[in-house]
Design an enzyme around this catalytic site. Structure first.
Site, PDB file in Angstrom:
ATOM      1  N   VAL A  16       0.048  -1.153   5.658  1.00 21.39           N
ATOM      2  CA  VAL A  16      -0.670   0.098   5.904  1.00 21.39           C
ATOM      3  C   VAL A  16      -1.827   0.271   4.922  1.00 21.39           C
ATOM      4  O   VAL A  16      -2.942   0.618   5.307  1.00 21.39           O
ATOM      5  CB  VAL A  16       0.316   1.291   5.797  1.00 21.39           C
ATOM      6  CG1 VAL A  16      -0.418   2.610   5.695  1.00 21.39           C
ATOM      7  CG2 VAL A  16       1.241   1.296   7.010  1.00 21.39           C
ATOM      8  N   ASP A  34      -1.744  -1.844  -6.791  1.00 26.51           N
ATOM      9  CA  ASP A  34      -0.429  -2.304  -6.332  1.00 26.51           C
ATOM     10  C   ASP A  34       0.325  -2.855  -7.536  1.00 26.51           C
ATOM     11  O   ASP A  34      -0.272  -3.474  -8.426  1.00 26.51           O
ATOM     12  CB  ASP A  34      -0.577  -3.397  -5.261  1.00 26.51           C
ATOM     13  CG  ASP A  34       0.670  -3.532  -4.402  1.00 26.51           C
ATOM     14  OD1 ASP A  34       0.608  -3.238  -3.200  1.00 26.51           O
ATOM     15  OD2 ASP A  34       1.730  -3.951  -4.954  1.00 26.51           O
ATOM     16  N   ARG A  39      -0.165  -9.951  -5.140  1.00 28.23           N
ATOM     17  CA  ARG A  39      -0.828  -9.340  -3.978  1.00 28.23           C
ATOM     18  C   ARG A  39      -2.264  -8.918  -4.339  1.00 28.23           C
ATOM     19  O   ARG A  39      -3.199  -9.139  -3.589  1.00 28.23           O
ATOM     20  CB  ARG A  39      -0.001  -8.132  -3.514  1.00 28.23           C
ATOM     21  CG  ARG A  39      -0.617  -7.301  -2.419  1.00 28.23           C
ATOM     22  CD  ARG A  39      -0.680  -8.030  -1.095  1.00 28.23           C
ATOM     23  NE  ARG A  39      -1.055  -7.151   0.002  1.00 28.23           N
ATOM     24  CZ  ARG A  39      -1.621  -7.568   1.121  1.00 28.23           C
ATOM     25  NH1 ARG A  39      -1.869  -8.849   1.305  1.00 28.23           N
ATOM     26  NH2 ARG A  39      -1.920  -6.717   2.072  1.00 28.23           N
ATOM     27  N   THR A 100       8.984   3.077   2.544  1.00 27.79           N
ATOM     28  CA  THR A 100      10.069   4.067   2.564  1.00 27.79           C
ATOM     29  C   THR A 100      11.244   3.437   3.323  1.00 27.79           C
ATOM     30  O   THR A 100      11.450   3.715   4.508  1.00 27.79           O
ATOM     31  CB  THR A 100       9.615   5.388   3.235  1.00 27.79           C
ATOM     32  OG1 THR A 100       8.837   5.086   4.392  1.00 27.79           O
ATOM     33  CG2 THR A 100       8.789   6.233   2.306  1.00 27.79           C
ATOM     34  N   CYS A 275       9.780   0.321  10.897  1.00 26.90           N
ATOM     35  CA  CYS A 275       9.504   1.692  11.365  1.00 26.90           C
ATOM     36  C   CYS A 275      10.554   2.210  12.341  1.00 26.90           C
ATOM     37  O   CYS A 275      11.375   3.053  11.995  1.00 26.90           O
ATOM     38  CB  CYS A 275       8.121   1.740  12.019  1.00 26.90           C
ATOM     39  SG  CYS A 275       6.804   1.431  10.837  1.00 26.90           S
TER      40      CYS A 275
HETATM   41  N1  LIG Z   1       4.098  -1.461   8.649  1.00 31.08           N
HETATM   42  C1  LIG Z   1       3.747  -0.618   9.596  1.00 31.08           C
HETATM   43  O1  LIG Z   1       3.377  -1.026  10.674  1.00 31.08           O
HETATM   44  C2  LIG Z   1       3.764   0.872   9.407  1.00 31.08           C
HETATM   45  C3  LIG Z   1       3.209   1.675  10.400  1.00 31.08           C
HETATM   46  C4  LIG Z   1       3.178   3.041  10.204  1.00 31.08           C
HETATM   47  C5  LIG Z   1       3.732   3.584   9.048  1.00 31.08           C
HETATM   48  N2  LIG Z   1       4.288   2.771   8.103  1.00 31.08           N
HETATM   49  C6  LIG Z   1       4.818   3.385   6.898  1.00 31.08           C
HETATM   50  O2  LIG Z   1       3.878   3.161   5.853  1.00 31.08           O
HETATM   51  C7  LIG Z   1       4.544   2.973   4.606  1.00 31.08           C
HETATM   52  C8  LIG Z   1       4.124   1.657   3.978  1.00 31.08           C
HETATM   53  O3  LIG Z   1       4.589   0.597   4.797  1.00 31.08           O
HETATM   54  P1  LIG Z   1       4.012  -0.872   4.690  1.00 31.08           P
HETATM   55  O4  LIG Z   1       4.492  -1.588   5.894  1.00 31.08           O
HETATM   56  O5  LIG Z   1       2.546  -0.878   4.408  1.00 31.08           O
HETATM   57  O6  LIG Z   1       4.781  -1.387   3.388  1.00 31.08           O
HETATM   58  P2  LIG Z   1       4.545  -2.792   2.646  1.00 31.08           P
HETATM   59  O7  LIG Z   1       5.849  -3.196   2.103  1.00 31.08           O
HETATM   60  O8  LIG Z   1       3.785  -3.730   3.526  1.00 31.08           O
HETATM   61  O9  LIG Z   1       3.555  -2.438   1.472  1.00 31.08           O
HETATM   62  C9  LIG Z   1       3.821  -1.626   0.442  1.00 31.08           C
HETATM   63  C10 LIG Z   1       3.050  -2.069  -0.803  1.00 31.08           C
HETATM   64  O10 LIG Z   1       3.313  -1.099  -1.793  1.00 31.08           O
HETATM   65  C11 LIG Z   1       3.494  -1.764  -3.014  1.00 31.08           C
HETATM   66  N3  LIG Z   1       4.263  -0.881  -3.878  1.00 31.08           N
HETATM   67  C12 LIG Z   1       5.584  -0.600  -3.847  1.00 31.08           C
HETATM   68  N4  LIG Z   1       5.893   0.310  -4.791  1.00 31.08           N
HETATM   69  C13 LIG Z   1       4.737   0.607  -5.426  1.00 31.08           C
HETATM   70  C14 LIG Z   1       4.399   1.473  -6.483  1.00 31.08           C
HETATM   71  N5  LIG Z   1       5.317   2.237  -7.075  1.00 31.08           N
HETATM   72  N6  LIG Z   1       3.122   1.523  -6.894  1.00 31.08           N
HETATM   73  C15 LIG Z   1       2.178   0.764  -6.303  1.00 31.08           C
HETATM   74  N7  LIG Z   1       2.427  -0.083  -5.293  1.00 31.08           N
HETATM   75  C16 LIG Z   1       3.697  -0.148  -4.853  1.00 31.08           C
HETATM   76  C17 LIG Z   1       4.192  -3.050  -2.663  1.00 31.08           C
HETATM   77  O11 LIG Z   1       4.023  -4.023  -3.664  1.00 31.08           O
HETATM   78  C18 LIG Z   1       3.491  -3.411  -1.340  1.00 31.08           C
HETATM   79  O12 LIG Z   1       2.365  -4.240  -1.557  1.00 31.08           O
HETATM   80  C19 LIG Z   1       6.039   3.094   4.915  1.00 31.08           C
HETATM   81  O13 LIG Z   1       6.447   4.422   4.723  1.00 31.08           O
HETATM   82  C20 LIG Z   1       6.115   2.767   6.394  1.00 31.08           C
HETATM   83  O14 LIG Z   1       7.224   3.361   7.017  1.00 31.08           O
HETATM   84  C21 LIG Z   1       4.300   1.437   8.255  1.00 31.08           C
END
Ligand SMILES: NC(=O)c1ccc[n+]([C@@H]2O[C@H](COP(=O)([O-])OP(=O)(O)OC[C@H]3O[C@@H](n4cnc5c(N)ncnc54)[C@H](O)[C@@H]3O)[C@@H](O)[C@H]2O)c1
Length: 443
Positions: A16, A34, A39, A100, A275
């Site tokens: 995201v 991050d 990454r 999350t 999700c």
């Molecule tokens: N993946 C999807 O398609 C999608 C779609 C809609 C909503 N979401 C929601 O968006 C949110 C993020 O999902 P995602 O798929 O991008 O996750 P992800 O795991 O791909 O990415 C999260 C990133 O956050 C970093 N991170 C974790 N803790 C951290 C911190 N304390 N400080 C800084 N960086 C930190 C991780 O290293 C990682 O690079 C979630 O709540 C998910 O439910 C995801």
């Protein structure tokens, strides 16, 4: 006043965060932050392993220095990524896009969100806005995250700093519905902040925005979008189980029913990923917290979670009916990612199918041209076949062919594969996704 001064810090550069950081960077100075240094390094080198942002598009916004601190200040658009807290001190908009997940008891795990709030709390200054994008249950932003921001920053909510919530709706692997083409729900902790947050997103989201009246409304909207999909898929999964017993082709039924103008187009399948299979638990937890025990939401989850075991038992039944010895048989699983044309293996239900087959004494070989073999091994202890040659040459029981082939994920590459050349004289082709022209059984 607001726009020329926007300095955006994006916290969490995953599926995201990075596409959003890239989009904002076409218009504003952006620092992506991050905790994962590898990454950050990879992105600064112009590569995104999630494949959500192509190399050329990413490289077109990357800049070498922090745009908040490098002259001319506040005017250079572009994206600079860092794992160093000092690099985001000068931001005035913080957007949090961290995971999350749920824990092993299917309870929401807000740890990354709380930690990211602590990080932002350390650098928060008067007048700043913190916008959460992560999917949560209604109330989580104001009840769980805001107190952390207040505690760590020592400042007062809605007086010294403000909060927004704008849920993300992207669909990994979908190159058509990219972030700027999906209408975005926005919200703010006061009506004025709602307007500001909305204006910010409207300046980059081509599909437009919908300003929700409160943060709780925006949080609820997101979580029900995915809960609704989960329940609808659970319904067609139940239909698939019924029609299989009745020996009626489920897909033919859905195709026929789909000719009615208001019939909803859902297909049976495994519900994994980050999700749809997770978010309903967030809503369920909040409902239970206030004394309501959700029935339909959790029934949908139970039904969808049962599908991996169901697929495995259907494969085994079909093998037995054909006279194939199941114990010590060799089965090829095509695909391990949670959905087609993405490398994302988080919470993939293919792994559950593999384990259920192994419980029957089956040897499962897995091939997936999209998944990262190292990540799959680290996460699940499963060794992927390296390439299509190793699929063809794999020496299984001194025979090079498979007793069963399961099309688990609808990657484009699998549509072109010659499955006949991989089969034994007696073997089963099981199509989980209903995309193959020739198969013995499908879901
Ligand atoms: N993946 C999807 O398609 C999608 C779609 C809609 C909503 N979401 C929601 O968006 C949110 C993020 O999902 P995602 O798929 O991008 O996750 P992800 O795991 O791909 O990415 C999260 C990133 O956050 C970093 N991170 C974790 N803790 C951290 C911190 N304390 N400080 C800084 N960086 C930190 C991780 O290293 C990682 O690079 C979630 O709540 C998910 O439910 C995801």
């Amino acid at each position: 006043m607001f726009f020329n001064m926007n300095k955006i810090a994006l916290i969490g550069l995953g599926y995201v965060g990075l596409p959003l950081a890239r989009l904002f960077a076409t218009k504003y100075p952006v620092v992506g932050f991050d905790v994962n240094q590898a990454r950050v390094k990879e992105i600064n080198c112009g590569y995104d392993y999630t494949l959500e942002v192509s190399d050329d598009v990413l490289q077109s916004v990357l800049i070498k220095n922090n745009p908040f601190t490098t002259p001319p200040l506040h005017s250079a658009n572009g994206l600079f990524c860092s794992a160093n807290l000092d690099d985001i001190i000068d931001a005035n908009i913080y957007i949090i896009t961290v995971p999350t997940p749920i824990d092993k008891y299917n309870k929401p795990d807000l740890t990354p969100l709380i930690k990211a709030s602590e990080t932002v709390g350390k650098v928060l200054q008067k007048g700043d806005i913190v916008i959460y994008e992560s999917t949560v249950y209604p109330g989580a932003t104001e009840e769980e995250c805001v107190p952390v921001l207040e505690l760590v920053s020592g400042m007062v909510f809605n007086h010294d700093f403000f909060v927004g919530y704008s849920p993300e709706r992207i669909n990994p692997g979908d190159k058509e519905h990219t972030v700027e083409k999906i209408l975005k729900v926005t919200s703010g902790s006061t009506p004025e902040i709602g307007e500001q947050v909305d204006l910010l997103y409207r300046s980059v989201i081509r599909a437009g925005t919908h300003l929700a009246p409160t943060i709780k409304v925006a949080e609820s909207a997101k979580v029900i979008e995915n809960a609704q999909r989960d329940i609808n898929i659970a319904f067609v999964n139940e239909l698939a189980k019924i029609f299989n017993i009745l020996e009626i082709d489920t897909q033919a039924v859905l195709e026929a029913a789909g000719t009615k103008w208001n019939f909803l187009n859902f297909k049976p399948g495994l519900v994994g990923g980050h999700c749809i299979g997770i978010d309903p638990y967030y809503l369920a937890q909040k409902a239970q917290e206030v004394g309501y025990h959700p029935e339909i939401i959790l029934a949908g989850r139970r039904l969808n979670d049962s599908m991996a075991g169901y697929v495995a038992s259907e494969v085994v039944k079909t093998m037995i009916k054909k006279g194939i010895n199941v114990n010590n048989s060799d089965v090829l699983m095509l695909g391990i990612t949670f959905k087609e044309n993405t490398p994302d293996v988080r919470n993939t239900k293919i792994v559950d199918v593999i384990h259920a087959l192994e419980d029957f004494g089956v040897n499962v070989c897995v091939y997936d041209p999209w998944a990262n073999a190292g990540e799959v091994f680290d996460e699940y202890g499963i060794k992927l076949l390296n390439d299509i040659k190793s699929v063809q040459r794999n020496q299984v029981n001194s025979d090079q062919h498979y007793d069963a082939i399961i099309l688990g994920v609808a990657h484009n590459e699998f549509l072109e594969m010659d499955l006949d050349s991989l089969k034994k004289d007696l073997s089963v082709v099981y199509d989980v996704k209903g995309i193959l022209k020739i198969y013995d059984k499908k879901l």
